[in-house]
Design an enzyme around this catalytic site. Structure first.
Site, mmCIF file in Angstrom:
data_model
loop_
_atom_site.group_PDB
_atom_site.id
_atom_site.type_symbol
_atom_site.label_atom_id
_atom_site.label_comp_id
_atom_site.label_asym_id
_atom_site.label_seq_id
_atom_site.Cartn_x
_atom_site.Cartn_y
_atom_site.Cartn_z
ATOM 1 N N CYS A 176 8.684 19.222 32.134
ATOM 2 C CA CYS A 176 9.017 17.792 32.011
ATOM 3 C C CYS A 176 10.523 17.603 32.087
ATOM 4 C CB CYS A 176 8.443 17.204 30.724
ATOM 5 S SG CYS A 176 9.071 17.979 29.233
ATOM 6 N N ASP A 228 3.015 23.987 28.169
ATOM 7 C CA ASP A 228 3.563 22.622 28.247
ATOM 8 C C ASP A 228 4.786 22.519 27.342
ATOM 9 O OD1 ASP A 228 3.917 19.929 28.740
ATOM 10 O OD2 ASP A 228 2.430 19.289 27.262
ATOM 11 N N PHE A 260 2.645 25.443 23.062
ATOM 12 C CA PHE A 260 3.367 24.191 22.771
ATOM 13 C C PHE A 260 2.330 23.072 22.602
ATOM 14 C CE2 PHE A 260 5.837 26.787 25.775
ATOM 15 C CZ PHE A 260 7.017 27.007 25.082
HETATM 16 N N1 SAH Z 1 1.099 19.713 24.973
HETATM 17 C C1 SAH Z 1 1.448 18.679 24.027
HETATM 18 C C2 SAH Z 1 2.886 18.248 24.111
HETATM 19 C C3 SAH Z 1 3.896 19.364 23.953
HETATM 20 S S1 SAH Z 1 5.461 18.825 23.450
HETATM 21 C C4 SAH Z 1 0.508 17.501 24.214
HETATM 22 O O1 SAH Z 1 -0.287 17.463 25.163
HETATM 23 O O2 SAH Z 1 0.536 16.579 23.397
HETATM 24 C C5 SAH Z 1 6.312 20.282 23.115
HETATM 25 C C6 SAH Z 1 5.959 20.965 21.830
HETATM 26 O O3 SAH Z 1 6.635 22.223 21.815
HETATM 27 C C7 SAH Z 1 6.381 20.294 20.522
HETATM 28 O O4 SAH Z 1 5.253 20.104 19.725
HETATM 29 C C8 SAH Z 1 7.350 21.266 19.825
HETATM 30 O O5 SAH Z 1 7.151 21.351 18.430
HETATM 31 C C9 SAH Z 1 6.980 22.559 20.478
HETATM 32 N N2 SAH Z 1 8.016 23.592 20.597
HETATM 33 C C10 SAH Z 1 9.296 23.455 21.022
HETATM 34 N N3 SAH Z 1 9.891 24.664 21.146
HETATM 35 C C11 SAH Z 1 8.962 25.587 20.787
HETATM 36 C C12 SAH Z 1 8.956 27.011 20.735
HETATM 37 N N4 SAH Z 1 10.027 27.727 21.100
HETATM 38 N N5 SAH Z 1 7.828 27.628 20.330
HETATM 39 C C13 SAH Z 1 6.733 26.912 19.981
HETATM 40 N N6 SAH Z 1 6.674 25.569 20.040
HETATM 41 C C14 SAH Z 1 7.777 24.907 20.447
#
Ligand code: SAH
Length: 393
Positions: free
Chosen positions: A336, A296, A226
């Site tokens: 979160c 995350d 993520f």
């Molecule tokens: N770690 C990042 C914030 C993560 S926010 C930082 O430090 O900036 C969560 C992210 O998860 C988003 O970018 C979203 O596109 C992604 N996401 C949501 N569901 C997902 C899934 N099932 N598989 C992969 N990515 C996902």
């Protein structure tokens, strides 16, 4: 002043200075308050409790501005903005870079107001009728801060609908900002997607945790799940990881992450577009392993009502994460979700380690950075929690 009179016994949470009045606690409204109006909240016996902003459509029917009987006006809002900014003076001077949350809603005495500073711009998010009513005063106070050239509005979060508010975005004060808008966090350059990125464009709450992960990364084969615009992955590279794989389902986020790696002249990483749940299974089936993994995910449980389903999702990715770790490796895992307490999260992670057949110990308890304070009477303000778990050799 217009009034809200509570039902008998429903004044307790306000007496503990919790800043929300739920619809079910209210006996009646006097003076026909409208959305955003300031109301005086009284107990059933007539005792004054607080002044608050009225929100007729929301379950959170009023949010407290102050515990003293007083008018709410431009000067009040300017004062609260100044207090919030002042409270962060040491952080701003202390190497956090030019990326800082200036106002964190209820915990800064400004319910429904989020303001994030990205260098010479401030991105403002208004999430409640009270915040909406005072848009002008809040924007003026932010625009007047030293070094601020523009205030940009990103009031397009889904929660606005609960308050009966339409999305609103665009320039509020000052000159149109440079796009892309470059900032530096812990020595790494980012271009903030303030127009359409998640939240106000960046996850500021993870600032200190990214640095913690950087310190763990030297010599590691690392995996950032993520990854969004690359926050953790870039820090893994900066910290001397041997290899970095980063996964996100959003092509736009990955394009930004790649751009950030180039901008900082960091070594190459593998940026993978895909679903993390499936990708982790594929890695497991391929026999891949890592020394450092970050999980995350987005908010699986916005409220406690979603906690059970969310718990299964957290368990799933953490179990897979533990299975992919080499002996002696570290998992930095986050939630979160306001609806999942720190205690429950730790239990879920413990269950995941057990089922993965690994022994692990917690080395770090992580939280949102210090510019995301939690007012003591407002536990809802604590949403981000993380654990670094080191597995046995
Ligand atoms: N770690 C990042 C914030 C993560 S926010 C930082 O430090 O900036 C969560 C992210 O998860 C988003 O970018 C979203 O596109 C992604 N996401 C949501 N569901 C997902 C899934 N099932 N598989 C992969 N990515 C996902």
């Amino acid at each position: 002043m217009k009034k809200l009179i509570l039902k008998p016994g429903r004044e307790k949470s306000l007496k503990r200075r919790h800043p929300w009045v739920f619809s079910g606690a209210i006996a009646r409204a006097e003076g026909e308050p409208k959305a955003g109006d300031t109301v005086a909240v009284h107990a059933a016996d007539g005792t004054f409790l607080a002044v608050a902003a009225y929100s007729p459509q929301s379950q959170i029917r009023a949010r407290v501005w102050d515990w003293r009987e007083r008018d709410i006006d431009d000067g009040f809002l300017a004062g609260r903005v100044a207090q919030a900014v002042h409270a962060r003076a040491a952080l701003a001077a202390g190497g956090a870079g030019d990326v800082l949350r200036l106002i964190h809603g209820e915990s800064d005495g400004l319910p429904g107001v989020i303001a994030d500073r990205y260098g010479d711009m401030v991105v403002l998010q208004l999430l409640s009728t009270g915040a909406e009513r005072w848009r002008g005063a809040i924007a003026d106070a932010l625009a007047a801060l030293p070094g601020v050239r523009c205030v940009w509005e990103r009031s397009d979060a889904d929660v606005r609908a609960l308050e009966g508010l339409e999305p609103q975005t665009g320039l509020l004060r000052g000159a149109a900002p440079a796009s892309p808008h470059a900032v530096i966090e812990h020595g790494i350059k980012y271009e903030i997607g303030f127009e359409s990125g998640h939240k106000t464009g960046f996850y500021l709450d993870q600032r200190d945790n990214r640095l913690r992960v950087r310190a763990l990364a030297a010599g590691c084969d690392a995996l950032d799940c993520f990854c969004y615009s690359g926050g953790f992955a870039l820090n893994m590279l900066k910290g001397g990881a041997k290899s970095v794989t980063a996964v996100d389902s959003s092509a736009d986020a990955l394009a930004q992450a790649r751009r950030h790696a180039e901008l900082n002249q960091l070594p190459a990483a593998e940026w993978l577009e895909g679903d993390v749940f499936q990708t982790l299974r594929r890695f497991r089936d391929q026999g891949k392993s890592f020394d450092l993994i970050v999980l995350d995910p987005p908010k699986f449980a916005p409220t406690a009502a979603h906690a059970e389903k969310a718990a299964r999702a957290y368990k799933d990715i953490n179990l897979l994460g533990f299975k992919l770790l080499r002996p002696g490796g570290a998992l930095a895992t986050f939630s979160c979700s306001g609806g999942v307490s720190a205690d429950l999260f730790q239990k879920i992670v413990a269950g995941a380690a057990l089922d993965a057949g690994v022994e692990a110990r917690i080395t770090d308890w992580l939280h949102a950075a210090a510019d995301h304070p939690v007012a003591l009477p407002f536990p809802e303000g604590e949403y981000l929690k993380g654990l670094v778990c080191r597995v046995s050799v």
